[in-house]
Write a protein that holds these residues in place. Sequence first.
Motif, short mmCIF file in Angstrom:
data_model
loop_
_atom_site.label_atom_id
_atom_site.label_comp_id
_atom_site.label_asym_id
_atom_site.label_seq_id
_atom_site.Cartn_x
_atom_site.Cartn_y
_atom_site.Cartn_z
N VAL A 174 36.87 0.06 -43.15
CA VAL A 174 36.40 -1.22 -42.17
C VAL A 174 35.03 -1.12 -41.52
CG1 VAL A 174 37.20 -2.81 -40.55
CG2 VAL A 174 38.71 -1.98 -42.33
N THR A 175 34.95 -0.04 -40.94
CA THR A 175 33.53 0.00 -40.14
C THR A 175 32.29 0.08 -40.96
OG1 THR A 175 34.06 2.14 -39.79
CG2 THR A 175 34.66 0.90 -38.04
N ARG A 176 32.55 0.89 -42.19
CA ARG A 176 31.34 0.83 -43.01
C ARG A 176 30.92 -0.40 -43.63
NH1 ARG A 176 29.22 5.86 -42.94
NH2 ARG A 176 27.58 4.54 -43.82
N ALA B 216 29.43 1.86 -26.47
CA ALA B 216 30.76 1.07 -26.57
C ALA B 216 31.89 1.63 -27.13
CB ALA B 216 30.66 -0.29 -27.23
N SER B 217 31.66 2.36 -28.20
CA SER B 217 32.63 3.07 -29.00
C SER B 217 33.09 4.49 -27.92
CB SER B 217 32.32 3.88 -30.16
OG SER B 217 31.94 2.56 -31.15
N SER B 218 32.01 4.98 -27.48
CA SER B 218 32.40 6.22 -26.62
C SER B 218 33.22 5.98 -25.37
CB SER B 218 31.00 6.85 -26.12
OG SER B 218 30.33 7.19 -27.49
N GLY B 219 32.89 4.59 -24.76
CA GLY B 219 33.50 4.36 -23.68
C GLY B 219 35.00 3.99 -23.81
N GLY C 103 36.39 4.04 -15.41
CA GLY C 103 35.59 2.95 -16.13
C GLY C 103 34.16 3.26 -16.13
N THR C 104 33.84 3.56 -14.87
CA THR C 104 32.39 3.58 -14.67
C THR C 104 31.82 5.03 -15.42
OG1 THR C 104 32.57 2.78 -12.41
CG2 THR C 104 30.49 4.14 -12.72
N GLY C 105 32.47 5.94 -15.43
CA GLY C 105 31.98 7.11 -16.13
C GLY C 105 32.15 6.77 -17.68
N CYS C 106 33.07 5.91 -18.17
CA CYS C 106 33.06 5.43 -19.67
C CYS C 106 31.97 4.77 -19.96
CB CYS C 106 34.42 4.83 -19.84
SG CYS C 106 35.81 5.87 -19.92
N CYS C 107 31.51 3.95 -19.09
CA CYS C 107 30.28 2.88 -19.27
C CYS C 107 29.13 3.73 -19.01
CB CYS C 107 30.39 2.03 -18.15
SG CYS C 107 31.52 0.77 -18.37
N LEU C 108 29.06 4.67 -18.63
CA LEU C 108 27.64 5.41 -18.35
C LEU C 108 27.42 6.46 -19.55
CD1 LEU C 108 27.23 5.98 -14.72
CD2 LEU C 108 26.14 4.31 -16.02
N MET D 138 25.44 8.82 -35.42
CA MET D 138 26.61 9.20 -34.49
C MET D 138 27.18 7.99 -34.21
SD MET D 138 24.09 11.40 -32.06
CE MET D 138 25.05 11.54 -30.58
N ALA D 139 26.68 6.68 -34.44
CA ALA D 139 27.28 5.39 -33.98
C ALA D 139 28.39 5.16 -35.04
CB ALA D 139 26.23 4.22 -34.15
N LEU D 140 27.99 5.37 -36.35
CA LEU D 140 28.86 5.35 -37.34
C LEU D 140 29.94 6.12 -37.71
CD1 LEU D 140 26.34 4.84 -40.34
CD2 LEU D 140 27.84 3.03 -39.41
N PHE D 141 29.74 7.28 -36.69
CA PHE D 141 30.70 8.34 -36.55
C PHE D 141 32.04 8.00 -35.67
CE2 PHE D 141 32.37 12.39 -34.52
CZ PHE D 141 32.88 13.00 -35.48
N VAL D 142 31.31 7.43 -34.51
CA VAL D 142 32.43 7.29 -33.27
C VAL D 142 32.92 5.88 -33.39
CG1 VAL D 142 31.26 8.80 -31.94
CG2 VAL D 142 30.68 6.32 -31.74
N ALA D 143 32.54 4.96 -34.20
CA ALA D 143 32.97 3.67 -34.22
C ALA D 143 34.38 3.43 -34.87
CB ALA D 143 31.81 2.49 -35.09
N PRO D 144 34.75 4.15 -36.08
CA PRO D 144 35.99 4.03 -36.62
C PRO D 144 37.04 4.95 -35.44
CG PRO D 144 34.53 5.35 -38.20
CD PRO D 144 33.93 5.07 -36.98
N ARG D 145 36.54 5.88 -34.93
CA ARG D 145 37.65 6.25 -33.85
C ARG D 145 37.87 5.34 -32.58
NH1 ARG D 145 34.93 9.40 -36.69
NH2 ARG D 145 35.21 11.72 -37.22
N ALA D 146 36.70 4.88 -32.19
CA ALA D 146 37.05 3.59 -31.21
C ALA D 146 38.22 2.65 -31.65
CB ALA D 146 35.75 3.26 -30.81
N LEU D 147 37.77 2.36 -32.69
CA LEU D 147 38.53 1.17 -33.33
C LEU D 147 39.92 1.46 -33.56
CD1 LEU D 147 38.64 -1.70 -34.50
CD2 LEU D 147 38.08 -0.99 -36.76
N ALA D 148 40.26 2.95 -33.83
CA ALA D 148 41.45 3.38 -33.90
C ALA D 148 42.36 3.20 -32.49
CB ALA D 148 41.66 4.81 -34.35
#
Length: 494
Positions: free
Chosen positions: A186-188, A229-232, A412-417, A433-443
Amino acid sequence: MASALRSARSKGPLSFKSLPAALRPLIRAYLLGYASAVAPRLLTLMLQFISKKRKSAKKYLSSDRDERSFKESAFRILRTGLDPRRFPTFCAALVGGSTLLQEPLLKIISRVATQLSAGSQLRLARWLSTFISGWLSLQLLQSKQTKTSPSSSWTDSGLAAVQQGLSEASTGAYGGRTLDLTLFAVTRAADVLVGELWSQRRSRRKATGKWTAIEQLMSRLMDPVVFAASSGLIMWAWFYSPDSLPRSYNKWITSAASVDLRLIEALRRCRKGELVYGKETGQAPLLGSMCDDYGLPTEWGDPAKNIPFPCDLVHMGCSPSCEYHAISRFLRSWRWSMLTYLPLALALQLRNPKRINLAKAITGSTRSSTFLATFITLFYYGVCLARTRIGPRVLGKDIPSRQRIDEGVCVGTGCCLCGWSVFIETAGRRKDMALFVAPRALATLVPRRYPLEKQWREKLIFAASTAVVFTCALENPKRVRGVLGGILGMVLKK
């Protein structure tokens, strides 16, 4: 030079010139799928065997049993990879189906949809062939029943990343075993569609002279924003809902964070309302034991008496200063990262001994280590900013405000930074890296399991997403970004 490279690539071990052209993508997909499924497990087994052998040698113990066990385990791994309902066969069915079905479907479409142009007919045939093979290949994977938990394991390499969720499965009348694989698709697909639409918009705007500096800035910031955003989301999930993350990924984050788990538990209890400032709720022993271990006054860990508990506990006895702790955390994280990245970079250089570039390996490792150390430091310092430096001045210093800060504002502040450390990496690495973490964030936003009768929805989403990616890989290979684009270009060529 370019023609020489293409010629060398066409004569590579995966060219299979002796096979019919229609079968070459299928064979390549199966071999790459088998390698990605078996190689990581064999490597782990070898490392475990070497470690055991060293311990046995120190104790002067016989290792015959270990050697027999190693051989049996290695054979089992190799045999398991041949199971027709596992990842290698899935890859072959997906790729082979998309190529073998294309010609028959094209003939049917050319007869039925005569109003379409030849290019549109070919594009529709490619999409439908991949959709059908995607549906059937996912059904093949979902038919495999195992007895493990619904969590899944993610790996770093491009091809192995496609394997999300295939090593572990749910049981009973629930689906979700292949959910990570579907989210990856989906992310790809979203990346392909958004990238194509944005590219068309940019071409139109530049042609009319309306392309602005803000739009150019948006183009450059897209990958960093996705990563941040995904990392947060991932870090928030790691703190408050770790079960939504794959087990191995959760374990790796915990190792990199190097945090006392009692501190995390205390902040979780704040969010759940179990640890309440100014009230006796029986939570003092949790942080009190931390105080004892780090040489701090025991009463600092009592939320009924100390509001809030001091940042010294967040620093885990490093220093009362948040800034000193941030610097110390950066140095320790950088050293830990270098011990991880440098051996990997040197190992990758050994793939071509005639062109080893030590300076490149060291520079790349240093940059990646600096990124990860900054990521960790920003997360911790964000917590301190919210708890001590800025948060009390903005939200207030009364008990309800302190409670609100530790209930989620500080995390939340730490997640945003933390995710903005991606700017340390190169533009190409930011994309990967963006393509790597985006599916994990969606999960983290979707349930890990769902009723089995709704499994058709996942197959529909996976098939449609894969059809988009494969069709684009055949018509505009550069639009499929990252490692996956290169792999698909190599696998799908006839």
